[in-house]
Design a protein around this motif. Structure first.
Motif, PDB file in Angstrom:
ATOM      1  N   PHE A 142      22.596  -8.890  28.362  1.00 22.07           N
ATOM      2  CA  PHE A 142      22.055  -7.541  28.304  1.00 22.07           C
ATOM      3  C   PHE A 142      22.132  -6.867  29.677  1.00 22.07           C
ATOM      4  O   PHE A 142      21.716  -7.440  30.684  1.00 22.07           O
ATOM      5  N   VAL A 143      22.662  -5.663  29.698  1.00 18.68           N
ATOM      6  CA  VAL A 143      22.494  -4.812  30.869  1.00 18.68           C
ATOM      7  C   VAL A 143      21.387  -3.792  30.592  1.00 18.68           C
ATOM      8  O   VAL A 143      20.904  -3.132  31.517  1.00 18.68           O
ATOM      9  N   ALA A 144      20.992  -3.675  29.326  1.00 22.36           N
ATOM     10  CA  ALA A 144      19.797  -2.926  28.933  1.00 22.36           C
ATOM     11  C   ALA A 144      19.222  -3.620  27.712  1.00 22.36           C
ATOM     12  O   ALA A 144      19.875  -3.707  26.669  1.00 22.36           O
ATOM     13  N   GLU A 145      18.018  -4.164  27.853  1.00 19.90           N
ATOM     14  CA  GLU A 145      17.372  -4.932  26.787  1.00 19.90           C
ATOM     15  C   GLU A 145      17.063  -4.033  25.581  1.00 19.90           C
ATOM     16  O   GLU A 145      16.882  -2.816  25.718  1.00 19.90           O
ATOM     17  N   PRO A 146      16.980  -4.629  24.377  1.00 19.66           N
ATOM     18  CA  PRO A 146      16.630  -3.845  23.189  1.00 19.66           C
ATOM     19  C   PRO A 146      15.261  -3.179  23.334  1.00 19.66           C
ATOM     20  O   PRO A 146      14.328  -3.760  23.908  1.00 19.66           O
ATOM     21  N   VAL A 147      15.161  -1.960  22.829  1.00 14.83           N
ATOM     22  CA  VAL A 147      13.913  -1.199  22.817  1.00 14.83           C
ATOM     23  C   VAL A 147      13.473  -1.054  21.360  1.00 14.83           C
ATOM     24  O   VAL A 147      14.284  -0.697  20.498  1.00 14.83           O
ATOM     25  N   TRP A 148      12.190  -1.294  21.114  1.00  9.14           N
ATOM     26  CA  TRP A 148      11.689  -1.312  19.733  1.00  9.14           C
ATOM     27  C   TRP A 148      10.546  -0.314  19.537  1.00  9.14           C
ATOM     28  O   TRP A 148       9.743  -0.086  20.438  1.00  9.14           O
ATOM     29  N   ASP A 149      10.494   0.261  18.335  1.00  9.08           N
ATOM     30  CA  ASP A 149       9.330   0.996  17.811  1.00  9.08           C
ATOM     31  C   ASP A 149       8.946   2.246  18.594  1.00  9.08           C
ATOM     32  O   ASP A 149       7.800   2.689  18.514  1.00  9.08           O
ATOM     33  N   LYS A 150       9.874   2.830  19.314  1.00 14.28           N
ATOM     34  CA  LYS A 150       9.578   4.087  19.991  1.00 14.28           C
ATOM     35  C   LYS A 150      10.878   4.825  20.266  1.00 14.28           C
ATOM     36  O   LYS A 150      11.951   4.207  20.380  1.00 14.28           O
ATOM     37  N   GLU A 151      10.772   6.148  20.365  1.00 16.36           N
ATOM     38  CA  GLU A 151      11.926   6.935  20.747  1.00 16.36           C
ATOM     39  C   GLU A 151      12.147   6.781  22.257  1.00 16.36           C
ATOM     40  O   GLU A 151      11.203   6.792  23.043  1.00 16.36           O
ATOM     41  N   ALA A 152      13.404   6.642  22.626  1.00 14.10           N
ATOM     42  CA  ALA A 152      13.742   6.427  24.034  1.00 14.10           C
ATOM     43  C   ALA A 152      15.228   6.689  24.233  1.00 14.10           C
ATOM     44  O   ALA A 152      16.006   6.688  23.272  1.00 14.10           O
ATOM     45  N   SER A 179       0.836  -1.196   0.000  1.00 11.41           N
ATOM     46  CA  SER A 179       0.000   0.000   0.000  1.00 11.41           C
ATOM     47  C   SER A 179       0.874   1.251   0.000  1.00 11.41           C
ATOM     48  O   SER A 179       2.067   1.180   0.314  1.00 11.41           O
ATOM     49  N   PRO A 180       0.312   2.409  -0.331  1.00 13.77           N
ATOM     50  CA  PRO A 180       1.096   3.649  -0.258  1.00 13.77           C
ATOM     51  C   PRO A 180       1.570   3.908   1.166  1.00 13.77           C
ATOM     52  O   PRO A 180       0.928   3.503   2.136  1.00 13.77           O
ATOM     53  N   TRP A 181       2.684   4.607   1.283  1.00 10.23           N
ATOM     54  CA  TRP A 181       3.218   4.917   2.590  1.00 10.23           C
ATOM     55  C   TRP A 181       2.315   5.882   3.346  1.00 10.23           C
ATOM     56  O   TRP A 181       1.784   6.829   2.773  1.00 10.23           O
ATOM     57  N   GLY A 182       2.151   5.652   4.643  1.00 12.05           N
ATOM     58  CA  GLY A 182       1.443   6.578   5.519  1.00 12.05           C
ATOM     59  C   GLY A 182       2.420   7.258   6.441  1.00 12.05           C
ATOM     60  O   GLY A 182       3.521   6.740   6.689  1.00 12.05           O
ATOM     61  N   PRO A 183       2.092   8.419   6.985  1.00 10.38           N
ATOM     62  CA  PRO A 183       3.047   9.182   7.805  1.00 10.38           C
ATOM     63  C   PRO A 183       3.523   8.450   9.050  1.00 10.38           C
ATOM     64  O   PRO A 183       4.631   8.712   9.532  1.00 10.38           O
ATOM     65  N   ASP A 184       2.720   7.539   9.594  1.00 11.56           N
ATOM     66  CA  ASP A 184       3.113   6.820  10.813  1.00 11.56           C
ATOM     67  C   ASP A 184       3.769   5.478  10.534  1.00 11.56           C
ATOM     68  O   ASP A 184       4.110   4.749  11.479  1.00 11.56           O
ATOM     69  N   ASP A 185       3.944   5.140   9.261  1.00 10.97           N
ATOM     70  CA  ASP A 185       4.616   3.881   8.932  1.00 10.97           C
ATOM     71  C   ASP A 185       6.066   3.942   9.413  1.00 10.97           C
ATOM     72  O   ASP A 185       6.770   4.940   9.221  1.00 10.97           O
ATOM     73  N   ILE A 186       6.508   2.854  10.046  1.00 10.72           N
ATOM     74  CA  ILE A 186       7.855   2.803  10.617  1.00 10.72           C
ATOM     75  C   ILE A 186       8.825   2.247   9.579  1.00 10.72           C
ATOM     76  O   ILE A 186       8.598   1.186   8.991  1.00 10.72           O
ATOM     77  N   LEU A 187       9.905   2.965   9.374  1.00 12.24           N
ATOM     78  CA  LEU A 187      10.945   2.554   8.427  1.00 12.24           C
ATOM     79  C   LEU A 187      12.067   1.802   9.120  1.00 12.24           C
ATOM     80  O   LEU A 187      12.690   0.930   8.534  1.00 12.24           O
ATOM     81  N   ASN A 188      12.355   2.164  10.352  1.00 12.24           N
ATOM     82  CA  ASN A 188      13.415   1.522  11.119  1.00 12.24           C
ATOM     83  C   ASN A 188      12.931   1.377  12.554  1.00 12.24           C
ATOM     84  O   ASN A 188      12.446   2.338  13.145  1.00 12.24           O
ATOM     85  N   HIS A 189      13.062   0.180  13.107  1.00 16.42           N
ATOM     86  CA  HIS A 189      12.388  -0.161  14.360  1.00 16.42           C
ATOM     87  C   HIS A 189      13.261  -0.005  15.599  1.00 16.42           C
ATOM     88  O   HIS A 189      12.808  -0.280  16.699  1.00 16.42           O
ATOM     89  N   GLY A 190      14.521   0.395  15.432  1.00 17.98           N
ATOM     90  CA  GLY A 190      15.364   0.605  16.600  1.00 17.98           C
ATOM     91  C   GLY A 190      16.050  -0.664  17.060  1.00 17.98           C
ATOM     92  O   GLY A 190      16.721  -1.337  16.298  1.00 17.98           O
ATOM     93  N   GLY A 191      15.894  -0.987  18.336  1.00 19.25           N
ATOM     94  CA  GLY A 191      16.582  -2.136  18.922  1.00 19.25           C
ATOM     95  C   GLY A 191      17.837  -1.759  19.684  1.00 19.25           C
ATOM     96  O   GLY A 191      18.691  -2.608  19.951  1.00 19.25           O
TER      97      GLY A 191
END
Length: 320
Positions: free
Chosen positions: A265-275, A243-255
């Motif tokens: 891990f001393v800090a577990e991976p964080v996904w899909d949000k700024e932190a 489908s066409p891209w939407g403004p909230d579509d995630i391009l890179n999920h972090g981790g």
């Protein structure tokens, strides 16, 4: 004990997106996030690969024979020259917040762009500049190659700090060069959000008997200009479901994550949000981990294996 003068080092891996192609706004966001991490007690603040001013997701910069590349010029204009007022601003951010600051920048020199990491100390002094040795896949269309003079590890009050950028970390010889330099806090800014990347971070920590700090961005379509070609309605590119891209579509999920010298891990991976991902590194753990495996000591075989590192600059012209 490790070489650190501090027994506990607090690190912050910033997982955020810049304002793509807008250097001024991206610098302001970097200042805000650095101040937040400093207030939380961070000694070292690490930003992702190409944070200033964007990893150019989904675009090939019209790299066909005879094409004119308008967006490459925009990308160039939003890059960071060394020296420049923007680069001085990074130095001032480190000094004002009394932190060691590690930033992934798109560096411009001459007519070429480089994927570069820079490390400043608490006084705002530049400790090293490292250019990515080999841009990955289509990155080679827009970034030049670094040289061996950037394979640096800085001895600081926090310990020996160094690192590689994204898929450079899959280059065994490059990793070995850093191990030989005694790296203790290994920085791995990246744009890779695959679960296999997280496994790589655990492997490097356990192999190098060092702490690993991996900082990645979380990008949405809305983080790019509205006329950015990959996401306009008339462009052939589509989201993964077609489908066409939407403004909230995630391009890179972090981790973004932080790993101990035993690969835990001393800090577990964080996904899909700024932190901002924090961890307290207990530096004696490095020495403890090297009792039974030291990649450049008890577990090395220099009589069998030899690595020669060319640390000369990549500059091809010198003036006497």
């Amino acid at each position: 004990m490790a070489s650190s003068k501090k027994e506990v080092v607090r690190v912050a891996a910033v997982q955020a997106a810049p304002f793509a192609f807008d250097l001024a706004k991206s610098l302001e966001k970097l200042r805000t996030l650095t101040a937040e991490a400093a207030i939380a007690g961070a000694d070292l603040v690490v930003f992702p690969e190409a944070f200033l001013s964007a990893y150019p997701w989904r675009y090939n910069f019209d790299a066909t024979v005879g094409a004119r590349r308008k967006w490459f010029a925009k990308y160039y204009d939003s890059a960071v020259a060394i020296p420049s007022p923007e680069f001085t601003g990074l130095s001032q951010t480190a000094k004002q917040n009394r932190v060691f600051l590690h930033v992934g920048i798109v560096e411009k020199e001459g007519g070429t762009l480089y994927c570069t990491s820079v490390l400043f100390d608490r006084e705002g002094s530049l400790l090293y500049k490292h250019r990515k040795l080999v841009p990955t896949a289509a990155e080679r269309l827009v970034w030049g190659r670094g040289a061996g003079d950037g394979l640096a590890v800085s001895n600081t009050e926090l310990g020996n700090v160094g690192g590689l950028i994204c898929w450079e970390n899959y280059m065994p010889a490059a990793r070995m060069a850093l191990y030989e330099k005694g790296v203790e806090i290994y920085l791995a800014p990246t744009a890779d959000d695959l679960t296999t990347w997280v496994a790589t971070m655990q492997h490097i920590a356990k192999e190098g008997r060092c702490f690993v700090v991996s900082a990645n961005s979380v990008y949405k379509v809305a983080d790019f200009p509205p006329d950015y070609p990959p996401f306009t309605l008339d462009h052939h590119d589509r989201s993964p479901d077609g489908s066409p891209w939407g403004p909230d579509d995630i391009l890179n999920h972090g981790g973004s994550c932080i790993v101990s010298p035993l690969g835990e891990f001393v800090a577990e991976p964080v996904w899909d949000k700024e932190a901002i991902v924090y961890a307290d590194l207990h530096m004696p753990a490095i020495t403890e981990a090297r009792m039974d495996f030291d990649p450049v000591g008890s577990y090395s075989r220099p009589d069998v294996f030899t690595l020669i590192v060319n640390t000369k600059s990549g500059t091809g012209v010198q003036f006497a």
